[in-house]
Scaffold this active site. Sequence first.
Site, PDB file in Angstrom:
ATOM      1  N   LYS A 104     -16.471 -37.768 -46.556  1.00 44.68           N
ATOM      2  CA  LYS A 104     -15.988 -38.638 -45.475  1.00 44.68           C
ATOM      3  C   LYS A 104     -14.994 -37.808 -44.677  1.00 44.68           C
ATOM      4  O   LYS A 104     -13.818 -37.691 -45.032  1.00 44.68           O
ATOM      5  CB  LYS A 104     -15.325 -39.881 -46.065  1.00 44.68           C
ATOM      6  CG  LYS A 104     -15.421 -41.124 -45.193  1.00 44.68           C
ATOM      7  CD  LYS A 104     -14.687 -41.014 -43.882  1.00 44.68           C
ATOM      8  CE  LYS A 104     -13.215 -41.297 -43.997  1.00 44.68           C
ATOM      9  NZ  LYS A 104     -12.499 -40.999 -42.736  1.00 44.68           N
ATOM     10  N   CYS A 120       0.682 -30.109 -46.763  1.00 44.34           N
ATOM     11  CA  CYS A 120       1.175 -30.888 -47.907  1.00 44.34           C
ATOM     12  C   CYS A 120       2.194 -30.089 -48.716  1.00 44.34           C
ATOM     13  O   CYS A 120       3.131 -30.647 -49.264  1.00 44.34           O
ATOM     14  CB  CYS A 120       0.016 -31.331 -48.777  1.00 44.34           C
ATOM     15  SG  CYS A 120      -1.053 -29.974 -49.215  1.00 44.34           S
ATOM     16  N   GLU A 126       8.466 -37.528 -46.622  1.00 42.25           N
ATOM     17  CA  GLU A 126       7.638 -36.472 -46.045  1.00 42.25           C
ATOM     18  C   GLU A 126       7.514 -36.704 -44.539  1.00 42.25           C
ATOM     19  O   GLU A 126       7.038 -37.751 -44.107  1.00 42.25           O
ATOM     20  CB  GLU A 126       6.255 -36.510 -46.691  1.00 42.25           C
ATOM     21  CG  GLU A 126       5.350 -35.396 -46.208  1.00 42.25           C
ATOM     22  CD  GLU A 126       3.966 -35.446 -46.851  1.00 42.25           C
ATOM     23  OE1 GLU A 126       3.366 -36.527 -46.900  1.00 42.25           O
ATOM     24  OE2 GLU A 126       3.493 -34.380 -47.290  1.00 42.25           O
TER      25      GLU A 126
END
Length: 485
Positions: A177, A286, A386
Amino acid sequence: MQKIKSYWQNFIDGDWVDGASGRIDIVNPGNGDILAQHALADAADVDRAVQAAKRVHASGVLTDMRPVERGRMVQAMGQYLIDHRDEIATMLSLEQGKPLWEAQVEVAGAARYFEYFGNQAETLEGRSIPLGAGYFDFTTNEPYGVSAQIIPWNFPVEMTARSLSAGLATGNTVVVKPPEMTPLSNAWFGHAAESVGWPKGTVNLVCGHGHEAGAALSAHPDINQVVFTGSVATGIAIASAAAKNVVPCVLELGGKSAAIVHSDADLEAMETDIRKGIFTNAGQVCSAMSRIIVHESRHDELVQRAVSIAESLSVGPGIERTQFGANMGPMISVAQRDRAVSLVSEAVSQGAALSAGGRAMNIPGAFLEPTVLTEVHPNMTIAKTEVFGPVLSVLTFREDNEAIEIANGTEYGLVGGVFTRDVDRATQVARQIRAGQVYVNEWFAGGVETPFGGYGKSGYGREKGREALWNYVQTKNIAIKLKGS
Ligand code: NAD
């Protein structure tokens, strides 16, 4: 520059097809213009892809193949990416915003995954377990079946490559996906699968909205394993959906990773780490070095260096930044940029000092000035949240254990770093940092060969390295009672 196709389709069961949910506009974050449209899958499209992948798996064609042959096909996909590197990198830079040279590096990194995992295909050996003279016992490692892989927009080519190559090398079929904001560069995985000659339905690409196609895929009763890279909230939703079908997950989620900088660190050498660590991909990494925890004796020098790096970056459309160097593109979208700006404002209102940047740039596109926040306290929102943007927070420490406590003071645990000339101290700190990997004196040290994954809310399971393979196979034990014994 190549002419961009105005409409891109999904790849299901070997055919390029429209999506039942219509189309989505793909925006170039470097200027705000619409680049192209992409088909949007609904749950029925996802089901067709899963059924195709299930059929190919059930046929045994991948599982029965000698692993070296499967490995060669995986490697050929990597070669296909290399052969089309310029086209893919251009599209990646346009749809995602990153500098063209970073996009080139990403495509090469993606190809490297196919090289590495293709190589590993024939290394998954079982073992023989002694049960005495009456039995012969051995284990085999079998693919789960249909691997569902849900991809984020920050490194769409590398992230798809990372999971797809490991999934295929171990004999799984795959439904990817792609991220709905950056699906265009994923099309080359479909072309690579066609060119290599996998049976139709082995590799499927179903771009759609997360809450629609993504949710349908992760909850599908006929998938056998899920790999997700993205945010914590989505990871929890996906793991919950998969749990209802007792389907295992690999979750690679976010981070708020810290570099601990000791009084003896080589700060001149560390300049490269700061530039790469927080300004690569406009900080949308990340494992970004989003916090530096520096010994108070070196604080001023470190801040001076960090500010000069931030201020020296040439910021503008990624597609114009062709050469490796001190430059940065836009963020993925104006919404993500505005979120970062508001986190910076909140930090300042809580007492942090803005030493560089911090403002949205007054040009079309999703640009944020490279930002350095100082006087950050561990309890501030910015120290724990974050940002996923080019925003560095600098904190200080006096005693070593204080640095560890601050570094470990978030809910995440993806990576950590330590900068010191003292290898004993580095080793001790590395042991105490609660994270899946620790960089000593070089941020992002490691590679496709080294295991990568999180502690805490940064996720579970490992991608990259030989450890990754174990997430794509299940062990079967075969115990044979021998006649006459
Ligand atoms: P996201 O969670 O919003 O989306 C990631 C993917 O999940 C997209 O394809 C999206 O369509 C899909 N999705 C969204 N909602 C879904 C749902 N309910 N069910 C199923 N699928 C759904 O994340 P993002 O904003 O695209 O990416 C940024 C985040 O990803 C950051 O937090 C970042 O730290 C993390 N990330 C982690 C790694 C890693 O390896 N650890 C790598 C890249 C990004």
